[in-house]
Structure formats: C-alpha cells, structure tokens
Design a protein around this motif. Sequence first.
Motif, short mmCIF file in Angstrom:
data_model
loop_
_atom_site.label_atom_id
_atom_site.label_comp_id
_atom_site.label_asym_id
_atom_site.label_seq_id
_atom_site.Cartn_x
_atom_site.Cartn_y
_atom_site.Cartn_z
N LEU A 1 0.82 -1.21 0.00
CA LEU A 1 0.00 0.00 0.00
C LEU A 1 0.86 1.27 0.00
O LEU A 1 0.47 2.28 -0.58
CB LEU A 1 -0.97 0.00 1.18
N ARG A 2 2.02 1.20 0.62
CA ARG A 2 2.95 2.34 0.58
C ARG A 2 3.38 2.60 -0.86
O ARG A 2 3.41 3.74 -1.33
CB ARG A 2 4.18 2.04 1.46
N ASP A 3 3.69 1.52 -1.59
CA ASP A 3 4.09 1.64 -2.99
C ASP A 3 2.93 2.16 -3.85
O ASP A 3 3.12 2.99 -4.74
CB ASP A 3 4.57 0.30 -3.54
N VAL A 4 1.73 1.67 -3.57
CA VAL A 4 0.54 2.12 -4.31
C VAL A 4 0.33 3.62 -4.08
O VAL A 4 0.09 4.38 -5.02
CB VAL A 4 -0.72 1.31 -3.91
N VAL B 1 0.23 6.49 -7.07
CA VAL B 1 -0.97 7.25 -7.45
C VAL B 1 -0.91 8.71 -7.01
O VAL B 1 -1.66 9.54 -7.53
CB VAL B 1 -2.28 6.59 -6.94
N GLY B 2 -0.06 9.02 -6.06
CA GLY B 2 0.11 10.40 -5.62
C GLY B 2 -1.19 11.02 -5.15
O GLY B 2 -1.93 10.42 -4.38
N ARG C 1 -6.48 8.38 -2.52
CA ARG C 1 -6.04 8.33 -1.12
C ARG C 1 -6.05 6.89 -0.66
O ARG C 1 -6.91 6.10 -1.07
CB ARG C 1 -6.98 9.15 -0.24
N ILE C 2 -5.11 6.57 0.22
CA ILE C 2 -5.03 5.24 0.82
C ILE C 2 -5.20 5.44 2.32
O ILE C 2 -4.45 6.22 2.93
CB ILE C 2 -3.66 4.56 0.55
N ILE C 3 -6.16 4.74 2.91
CA ILE C 3 -6.41 4.89 4.34
C ILE C 3 -6.47 3.51 4.98
O ILE C 3 -7.23 2.65 4.54
CB ILE C 3 -7.72 5.66 4.58
N LYS C 4 -5.64 3.33 6.02
CA LYS C 4 -5.65 2.07 6.75
C LYS C 4 -6.55 2.21 7.98
O LYS C 4 -6.47 3.21 8.69
CB LYS C 4 -4.23 1.69 7.19
N ASP D 1 -2.17 -7.54 -5.18
CA ASP D 1 -0.88 -7.04 -5.62
C ASP D 1 -0.97 -5.55 -5.96
O ASP D 1 -2.05 -5.05 -6.30
CB ASP D 1 -0.33 -7.85 -6.80
N GLY D 2 0.14 -4.87 -5.84
CA GLY D 2 0.19 -3.43 -6.02
C GLY D 2 -0.25 -2.97 -7.40
O GLY D 2 -0.98 -2.00 -7.52
N ASP D 3 0.19 -3.67 -8.44
CA ASP D 3 -0.16 -3.26 -9.80
C ASP D 3 -1.67 -3.29 -10.03
O ASP D 3 -2.23 -2.38 -10.64
CB ASP D 3 0.55 -4.14 -10.84
N SER D 4 -2.33 -4.32 -9.52
CA SER D 4 -3.78 -4.42 -9.67
C SER D 4 -4.47 -3.26 -8.96
O SER D 4 -5.42 -2.68 -9.48
CB SER D 4 -4.30 -5.74 -9.12
#
Length: 99
Positions: free
Chosen positions: A33-36, A40-41, A45-48, A86-89
């Motif tokens: 998720l860090r890589d994702v 995407v910048g 947004r990514i929220i855990k 996976d990150g790419d997906s």
Amino acid sequence: MSKFGDLISANVPVLFNFFTEWNEESVSMHPVLRDVAAAVGDNARIIKINVDKNPELSEALRIKGLPTLIIYKQGEMKWRQSGVQDGDSLINLLNKYTS
C-alpha cells in the motif's frame, strides 16, 4: 463514523485497507500500500483502518476476512475484495476511478 462519511465523499478514489496487526496477511499489505500510495500520488487516497480500534465501522461494513480492501468514490462503493492484493492491480483499479 461521520468522519468516514466525509472520507468516502471525496472526489478522488479512496482505498480503505481494513486490517489488524495480528493478521500476517494484513501486515504484508502495508509495504504494498505504501508503494501504491507513492504511485498514485494525489490522484487517490489510501487509508488504513485497524478493525480492532474501529469495531463499529467494521461491523457496519460487515468486514469478515482480513485484509479487506474497499474503494469508494463520491460516496459510492466501487470495488471490494478480501485477501492480499498485488500493487499493480490496485494501482490499475485506482486509476480506473480517477477520471
């Protein structure tokens, strides 16, 4: 939960990762998720969300398997999947909802 309502109403896609620290698969998603997020910048947004610290929200969303990943955009659930991804997906999915 009102904060959750604000988060899902964003104009950019928001990927929620429901996890626990004691679940190996959940923990294995953190670097992915860090890589994702880096890829995407500002386009998403990514929220855990730790299910142990947010039991009401987890129950309301019927989170059973961990990790559970959900993408919302403008208040609407666009995608949901339990298990390691996976990150790419994930990047491709988020990009699909950015336009």
